[in-house]
Write a protein that holds these residues in place. Structure first.
Motif, PDB file in Angstrom:
ATOM      1  N   CYS A  36       7.740   5.714  -6.619  1.00  0.00           N
ATOM      2  CA  CYS A  36       6.570   6.330  -5.976  1.00  0.00           C
ATOM      3  C   CYS A  36       6.048   5.473  -4.817  1.00  0.00           C
ATOM      4  N   THR A  37       5.722   6.139  -3.701  1.00  0.00           N
ATOM      5  CA  THR A  37       5.162   5.429  -2.540  1.00  0.00           C
ATOM      6  C   THR A  37       3.686   5.755  -2.340  1.00  0.00           C
ATOM      7  N   ASN A  38       3.093   6.449  -3.290  1.00  0.00           N
ATOM      8  CA  ASN A  38       1.663   6.792  -3.254  1.00  0.00           C
ATOM      9  C   ASN A  38       1.313   7.663  -2.046  1.00  0.00           C
ATOM     10  N   CYS A  39       2.208   8.571  -1.718  1.00  0.00           N
ATOM     11  CA  CYS A  39       1.986   9.399  -0.521  1.00  0.00           C
ATOM     12  C   CYS A  39       0.987  10.534  -0.762  1.00  0.00           C
ATOM     13  N   MET A  40       0.696  10.853  -1.992  1.00  0.00           N
ATOM     14  CA  MET A  40      -0.308  11.866  -2.384  1.00  0.00           C
ATOM     15  C   MET A  40       0.147  13.311  -2.158  1.00  0.00           C
ATOM     16  N   GLN A  41       1.411  13.533  -1.868  1.00  0.00           N
ATOM     17  CA  GLN A  41       1.838  14.915  -1.655  1.00  0.00           C
ATOM     18  C   GLN A  41       1.730  15.724  -2.950  1.00  0.00           C
ATOM     19  N   CYS A  42       1.975  15.082  -4.074  1.00  0.00           N
ATOM     20  CA  CYS A  42       1.871  15.808  -5.346  1.00  0.00           C
ATOM     21  C   CYS A  42       0.425  16.214  -5.603  1.00  0.00           C
ATOM     22  N   ILE A  50      -1.823   6.946  -7.361  1.00  0.00           N
ATOM     23  CA  ILE A  50      -1.681   8.290  -7.938  1.00  0.00           C
ATOM     24  C   ILE A  50      -1.569   8.188  -9.457  1.00  0.00           C
ATOM     25  N   CYS A 101       7.881  16.041  -4.212  1.00  0.00           N
ATOM     26  CA  CYS A 101       7.871  14.580  -4.124  1.00  0.00           C
ATOM     27  C   CYS A 101       9.063  14.103  -3.289  1.00  0.00           C
ATOM     28  N   PRO A 102       8.790  13.466  -2.160  1.00  0.00           N
ATOM     29  CA  PRO A 102       9.904  13.064  -1.287  1.00  0.00           C
ATOM     30  C   PRO A 102      10.733  11.925  -1.869  1.00  0.00           C
ATOM     31  N   GLU A 103      10.228  11.267  -2.896  1.00  0.00           N
ATOM     32  CA  GLU A 103      10.930  10.110  -3.458  1.00  0.00           C
ATOM     33  C   GLU A 103      11.623  10.414  -4.784  1.00  0.00           C
ATOM     34  N   ALA A 147      10.255  10.960  -7.535  1.00  0.00           N
ATOM     35  CA  ALA A 147       9.584  10.035  -8.452  1.00  0.00           C
ATOM     36  C   ALA A 147       8.882  10.767  -9.593  1.00  0.00           C
ATOM     37  N   ILE A 148       8.950  12.107  -9.604  1.00  0.00           N
ATOM     38  CA  ILE A 148       8.230  12.843 -10.650  1.00  0.00           C
ATOM     39  C   ILE A 148       9.216  13.382 -11.685  1.00  0.00           C
TER      40      ILE A 148
HETATM   41  S1  SF4 Z   1       4.625  12.871  -4.219  1.00  0.00           S
HETATM   42 FE1  SF4 Z   1       5.942  11.397  -5.282  1.00  0.00          FE
HETATM   43  S2  SF4 Z   1       5.890   9.528  -4.030  1.00  0.00           S
HETATM   44 FE2  SF4 Z   1       4.164  10.818  -3.385  1.00  0.00          FE
HETATM   45  S3  SF4 Z   1       2.426  10.083  -4.660  1.00  0.00           S
HETATM   46 FE3  SF4 Z   1       3.337  11.841  -5.755  1.00  0.00          FE
HETATM   47  S4  SF4 Z   1       4.816  10.845  -7.170  1.00  0.00           S
HETATM   48 FE4  SF4 Z   1       4.311   9.314  -5.611  1.00  0.00          FE
END
Ligand code: SF4
Ligand code: SF4
Lengths: 272, 125
Positions: A120-126, A143, A162-164, A166-167
């Motif tokens: 996770c990069t904490n981008c907040m898209q989720c 997040i 999630c672009p990474e 990570a979810i």
């Molecule tokens: S979208 Fe993915 S990378 Fe971005 S905050 Fe949510 S879990 Fe982290």
């Protein structure tokens, strides 16, 4: 997430030899697990997890007569000993249920996102995308899955944005969302961005990058309502089919403007 | 009931409820195999459910110095479920066995490996 109270910990006590005949013992074990209880089976080899605040309910190979039952304390904790020799699996479960609850919300399938913080990069898209308030930021502005029980059962939509990658949804059928190893081809950001942005009727992420008034107003003016609606319907059908997103969730998707507003809020939260 | 003061290995088994993501026959074979073997172990109804409600049971399952075998599903899922419940697993000494991809027989063989040979393996590593 908020912490639950300690529940009863059932112990199948085999310190002095096996408890019940194997078939009956296994049926008891299965029925306790299916009833939502954590069970510690003692035995000759290996150790078990340490004592904590959970009340102990120790089941032994004893008749159920009252004088076999005992109450004591171990390390200040109540320990109840009960005989199960005369009971079948249903009887044992009923007796255990009289001592404490197992499953707290039996009707809720534990379906919720789990974040792999190594990715996770904490981008907040989720957080921007989720319609049901599952995500929030914690006191360190990271997040957080704050309300797992608000997640729509069987909806893995946020894992797609999630672009990474990570979810995770551990009970999902396919990898890498189920926790399987993430392969290079899984990190296919452009594909995901295209799908989601066309669903919303515009490229939400580039809009987010140009968060000034000019871009925002152009976004609302330039949209051709009929074409956008048609495109949205096409994408909804594709998302539903390709990504297992329940129709119920798709029906509730807010407008692009509403999501943009939510994304602004998310971004502010992470920066405050 | 002995606590984990010694470094004797522990086993945690997850009975994975609600979905058939773990093949039921694998689950059954592993649960029965553990129970019939006479070893001590902790069994939980559903790690996902415990994590969702931050059940304190996860703290005790993650606690202690003893190496632990967790029999559940994908290691990445199990690791972050514990983390989500603020009960992070230690960096070393945890082996996660995946009942979604392994047979019951292979899982049992790995988990019930005699403690002495495990120690030797670890000493060599
Ligand atoms: S979208 Fe993915 S990378 Fe971005 S905050 Fe949510 S879990 Fe982290
Ligand atoms: S951790 Fe894995 S095996 Fe256990 S309940 Fe969740 S999905 Fe099932």
């Amino acid at each position: 997430m908020s912490a639950a109270e300690a529940t009863v910990r059932v112990v199948l006590d085999q310190q002095d030899g096996p408890i019940l005949a194997p078939e009956r013992r296994n049926a008891v074990l299965r029925s306790l697990l299916e009833g939502g209880y954590t069970v510690t089976v003692t035995g000759d080899e290996r150790s078990v997890s340490p004592l904590d605040d959970a009340e102990l309910l120790v089941l032994r190979e004893l008749g159920a007569e009252a004088d076999h039952d005992s109450e004591s304390t171990e390390g200040g904790l109540p320990v109840r000993v009960r005989g199960v020799a005369d009971l079948d699996d249903v009887g044992v479960l009923e007796m255990v249920q009289r001592h404490g609850h197992g499953r707290v919300a039996p009707e809720w399938k534990p379906w919720f996102p789990v974040i792999d913080y190594d990715r996770c990069t904490n981008c907040m898209q989720c957080l921007s995308f989720c319609l049901f308030g599952v995500y929030d930021v914690d006191h360190e502005k990271q997040i957080d899955v704050a309300n797992p029980d608000k997640c729509k059962t069987n909806c893995p939509a946020c894992s797609r944005v999630c672009p990474e990658v990570a979810i995770l949804f551990p009970k999902y059928k396919n990898g890498p969302i189920n926790g399987d190893i993430v392969q290079a081809e899984d990190v296919d950001r452009e594909k995901m961005k295209t799908d989601i942005s066309s669903l919303l009727g515009g490229n939400i992420y580039s809009l987010l990058r140009q968060r000034h008034e000019h871009a925002a107003s152009r976004f609302s003016k330039e949209r051709d309502e009929t074409r956008a609606l048609k495109e949205r319907k096409r994408c909804l059908a594709k998302l539903q089919k390709d990504f297992d997103i329940p129709a119920e969730v798709l029906d509730q998707l807010p407008s692009a403007e509403a999501i943009l507003e939510k994304a602004r809020g998310a971004s502010t939260k992470s920066e405050e | 009931m002995s606590e984990t003061a010694s470094a004797e290995k522990r086993i945690v088994y997850c009975h994975c409820a609600y979905a058939r993501v773990v093949p039921p026959e694998v689950k059954e074979e592993v649960l029965e195999g553990l129970a019939n073997s006479g070893v001590a172990f902790d069994a939980v109804p559903d790690l996902c459910e415990l994590a969702a409600r931050q059940d304190p049971a996860l703290q005790r399952l993650a606690a202690g110095d003893a190496p632990v075998d967790i029999v559940a599903c994908y290691p990445r899922a199990v690791k972050w479920l514990f983390h989500a419940a603020e009960a992070s697993l230690p960096d070393a000494g945890v082996t996660i066995h995946n009942m979604r991809t392994e047979t019951g027989e292979a899982t049992l063989a790995a988990v019930l490996e005699p403690a002495s040979s495990i120690e030797l393996e670890e000493a060599k590593a």
